[in-house]
Design a protein around this motif. Structure first.
Motif, PDB file in Angstrom:
ATOM      1  N   PRO A 183       7.644   2.719  11.899  1.00  0.00           N
ATOM      2  CA  PRO A 183       7.919   1.643  10.931  1.00  0.00           C
ATOM      3  C   PRO A 183       7.415   0.284  11.395  1.00  0.00           C
ATOM      4  CG  PRO A 183       9.836   3.034  11.190  1.00  0.00           C
ATOM      5  CD  PRO A 183       8.860   3.468  12.228  1.00  0.00           C
TER       6      PRO A 183
ATOM      7  N   ASN B 268       3.819   0.196  10.919  1.00  0.00           N
ATOM      8  CA  ASN B 268       3.557   0.222   9.484  1.00  0.00           C
ATOM      9  C   ASN B 268       3.572  -1.187   8.900  1.00  0.00           C
ATOM     10  OD1 ASN B 268       3.263   1.481   6.878  1.00  0.00           O
ATOM     11  ND2 ASN B 268       5.380   0.885   6.535  1.00  0.00           N
TER      12      ASN B 268
ATOM     13  N   GLY C  91      12.010   6.474   6.803  1.00  0.00           N
ATOM     14  CA  GLY C  91      11.578   5.551   7.840  1.00  0.00           C
ATOM     15  C   GLY C  91      10.567   4.526   7.355  1.00  0.00           C
ATOM     16  N   ASN C  92      10.008   4.705   6.161  1.00  0.00           N
ATOM     17  CA  ASN C  92       8.943   3.813   5.701  1.00  0.00           C
ATOM     18  C   ASN C  92       9.125   3.526   4.217  1.00  0.00           C
ATOM     19  OD1 ASN C  92       6.584   2.732   4.695  1.00  0.00           O
ATOM     20  ND2 ASN C  92       5.254   4.054   5.894  1.00  0.00           N
TER      21      ASN C  92
ATOM     22  N   PRO D  85      -0.463  -0.503   7.944  1.00  0.00           N
ATOM     23  CA  PRO D  85      -0.021   0.755   7.369  1.00  0.00           C
ATOM     24  C   PRO D  85      -1.089   1.838   7.539  1.00  0.00           C
ATOM     25  CG  PRO D  85      -0.442  -0.899   5.663  1.00  0.00           C
ATOM     26  CD  PRO D  85      -0.601  -1.573   6.974  1.00  0.00           C
ATOM     27  N   PRO D  86      -0.745   3.135   7.615  1.00  0.00           N
ATOM     28  CA  PRO D  86       0.576   3.710   7.382  1.00  0.00           C
ATOM     29  C   PRO D  86       1.478   3.785   8.613  1.00  0.00           C
ATOM     30  CG  PRO D  86      -1.030   5.464   7.613  1.00  0.00           C
ATOM     31  CD  PRO D  86      -1.770   4.184   7.791  1.00  0.00           C
TER      32      PRO D  86
ATOM     33  N   ALA E  24       1.979   5.748  11.090  1.00  0.00           N
ATOM     34  CA  ALA E  24       1.761   7.006  11.805  1.00  0.00           C
ATOM     35  C   ALA E  24       0.275   7.084  12.100  1.00  0.00           C
ATOM     36  CB  ALA E  24       2.193   8.183  10.947  1.00  0.00           C
TER      37      ALA E  24
ATOM     38  N   THR F  10       1.882   4.844   1.074  1.00  0.00           N
ATOM     39  CA  THR F  10       1.656   5.816   2.135  1.00  0.00           C
ATOM     40  C   THR F  10       1.928   7.203   1.567  1.00  0.00           C
ATOM     41  OG1 THR F  10       2.311   4.227   3.815  1.00  0.00           O
ATOM     42  CG2 THR F  10       2.328   6.542   4.440  1.00  0.00           C
TER      43      THR F  10
ATOM     44  N   ARG G  73       0.834  -1.198   0.000  1.00  0.00           N
ATOM     45  CA  ARG G  73       0.000   0.000   0.000  1.00  0.00           C
ATOM     46  C   ARG G  73       0.873   1.254   0.000  1.00  0.00           C
ATOM     47  NH1 ARG G  73      -4.423   1.504   4.480  1.00  0.00           N
ATOM     48  NH2 ARG G  73      -3.376   3.491   4.343  1.00  0.00           N
TER      49      ARG G  73
END
Lengths: 280, 280
Positions: free
Chosen positions: B126, B129, A192-193, B133-134, B136, A149, A147
């Motif tokens: 992370p 995630n 970070g992602n 996800p995401p 955050a 982000t 997915r």
């Protein structure tokens, strides 16, 4: 007790009076100096402010007053001679031929993804689809089946304005997953992602890539994103940051514009993550 | 001059300064939000379609909800954990372990909030995630806030438990109460005021916390459907947008400041009311 209070009162009175005198004196000496008013875009204002401070150092007796209020205000103020120069964060339109524009820097935005992301590049349409939530997985774009982000900027930022203008969308149509403030935060969100996409000032992104952060700048419509491409004016997500005057500038305004376009201020331009222009 | 003569004056002056600063902040907030409070209706701040200040939509409710949810979630986690650690150090742990554990908790209280935010951004987000996800999200915000307010709850509860008169403990022992019986029937009721004060302090800190939440919560303005959805708190909103806000947008940000202050005042009033009930 009373003695102490008396002392306190007398002392604070003394303080107030001396402060007042000092500001008055300051105002008197300033009134004999030359003043130059610059108004307009809040993107350009911080840079012009820095340049103005350096200009004032080199020219004692000159005071440059920088006020913000958007590019539109810059143009109106210059036309009404309220300001000597306007700050405009776009190229002039055809109906603004009465004005002269002098680019002091280029602003460019790079689309960034994690270094491990296999996607080769994106088009304007693909980016718009990601940001309005039509494309939600990377495999549709040649990436892994994960997915996406979406990292977006907070309202009011100039990068956001330029980005929205590029994808031709209103901010309320965007479906973000993460909203960030400054460039550094955006870069951290992407490093970070591994499934993130974001956009930041190109200067900031290139600096991080050179430092070895796990970050990649994506080519846009087949054009590699770099400060160099912005400088040459071929990068699609970029715009000039202009100082505009009514007709040809002269006197102090001319001096200031020449100073703002000279190599003496390149460090200031780069510190704001903009790209200096060659003034020749 | 004997100390008793000038001490009251000094203390009065100190109290007066604190009071003045507080009222100035309140007056300033009201003054800055006045353009909006007098022009737009208050109801609009709750009924607009969304938060898109540049498009004239000023709905603060999603952010107010997110603020309350994040703080409540953090309190729900921190209260049992904090109480458990306080009880453990006071009653169960061997003294050398209790002392080092207490030092550790105190150290946790001293860590600046950005550090928590940075840890959250690079480790927690992370991790989340990979799961949902995401990453955050409200949950990330709650977890980081829990870490930040845990020491407040623990230290205050510990102090309250340690301040319970030793006669009470001995009487309980003389009555043949078990250790848990003593805790439940004697210690907790006796220390209730201090523990509640700690919880309210912690709640106030969670409401106002800005940086750490800003870095991990994703900052999308919306009502979260699950704890994995990103949210924006009022404090984060002020930090994100103030630098670039003008006109009504800026004034609405001050309204959200006012709202935050109102929330904290409600908390303080609750603390006061609880304290009173206990003395009767």
């Amino acid at each position: 007790m009373q003695k102490f209070l008396k002392f306190l009162i007398v002392y604070s009175l003394y303080f107030v009076v001396t402060m007042g005198c000092a500001t008055q004196l300051g105002a008197q000496t300033k009134s004999v100096t030359q003043r130059l008013v610059v108004t307009g875009s809040s993107t350009v204002a911080p840079l012009v402010n820095e340049i103005a401070r350096r200009f004032e150092l080199a020219h004692p007796g000159v005071r440059i007053d920088v006020q913000t209020g958007g590019s539109a205000r810059g143009i109106i103020d210059v036309r009404h001679s309220i300001a000597a120069m306007g700050m405009v964060s776009r190229a002039l339109k055809p109906d603004e031929a009465d004005l002269r524009a002098f680019a002091i820097a280029q602003d460019g935005i790079g689309i960034i993804v994690h270094a491990g992301n296999p996607v080769a590049g994106l088009s304007r349409q693909q980016i718009a689809d990601i940001y309005i939530g039509k494309t939600t997985r990377w495999n549709a774009l040649g990436g892994t089946d994960t997915r996406i982000t979406v990292v977006h900027k907070a309202e009011g930022r100039s990068t956001l304005e330029l980005f929205l203008d590029y994808i031709q969308r209103k901010n309320s149509e965007i479906k973000p997953h993460v909203i960030i403030g400054d460039n550094a935060q955006g870069i951290k969100a992407v490093t970070g992602n591994p499934y993130t996409i974001g956009y930041v000032s190109i200067g900031a992104a290139e600096f991080e890539v050179r430092r070895g952060s796990s970050l990649r700048l994506l080519p846009l419509d087949g054009i590699a994103a770099s400060v160099e491409a912005v400088r040459q004016g071929v990068f699609p997500l970029s715009r000039p940051l202009n100082l505009v005057t009514l007709g040809e500038p002269h006197g102090l305004a001319r001096q200031f514009i020449e100073f703002a376009r000279s190599p003496q201020v390149y460090d200031l331009v780069e510190a704001q993550y903009f790209v200096p222009v060659n003034a020749d | 001059m004997p100390i008793d003569q000038w001490l009251p004056g000094m203390l009065r002056a100190g109290a007066l300064i604190a009071l003045l600063v507080m009222s100035f902040i309140l007056i300033f907030l009201i003054g800055e939000s006045w353009p909006v409070l007098s022009k737009l209706s208050i109801a609009q701040l709750g009924t607009d379609s969304s938060w898109h200040p540049l498009e004239g939509a000023y709905n603060l409710m999603p952010m107010l909800t997110a603020t309350v949810l994040a703080s409540t979630g953090a309190l729900l986690l921190a209260i049992p954990l904090g109480l458990a650690s306080a009880l453990f150090t006071v009653f169960y742990a061997p003294s050398c372990l209790a002392i080092s554990y207490k030092r550790l908790i105190e150290l946790l209280a001293g860590i600046p909030s950005v550090v928590f935010g940075f840890w959250g951004l690079t480790v927690l987000v992370p991790l989340l995630n990979q799961w949902q996800p995401p990453g955050a999200s409200l949950l990330a915000g709650i977890l980081v806030l829990t870490l930040m307010i845990l020491p407040t709850v623990t230290v205050m509860a510990h102090a309250a438990l340690a301040a319970v008169p030793v006669e009470l403990v001995r009487s309980a022992a003389a009555l043949g109460l078990s250790r848990f019986g003593t805790i439940q029937g004697v210690m907790l009721p006796a220390a209730k005021a201090g523990i509640t004060a700690g919880i309210i302090l912690a709640g106030a800190r969670a409401l106002g916390e800005t940086m750490a939440v800003l870095m991990v919560a994703g900052n999308v303005v919306q009502y979260p459907e699950t704890v994995f959805d990103p949210v924006r708190t009022l404090a984060a909103n002020i930090a994100l947008e103030t630098a670039y806000a003008m006109g009504d947008h800026r004034a609405v940000l001050f309204v959200s400041g006012l709202l935050l202050m109102g929330l904290i005042m409600v908390l303080a009033a609750m603390a006061e009311a609880l304290g009173k009930r206990q003395h009767v």
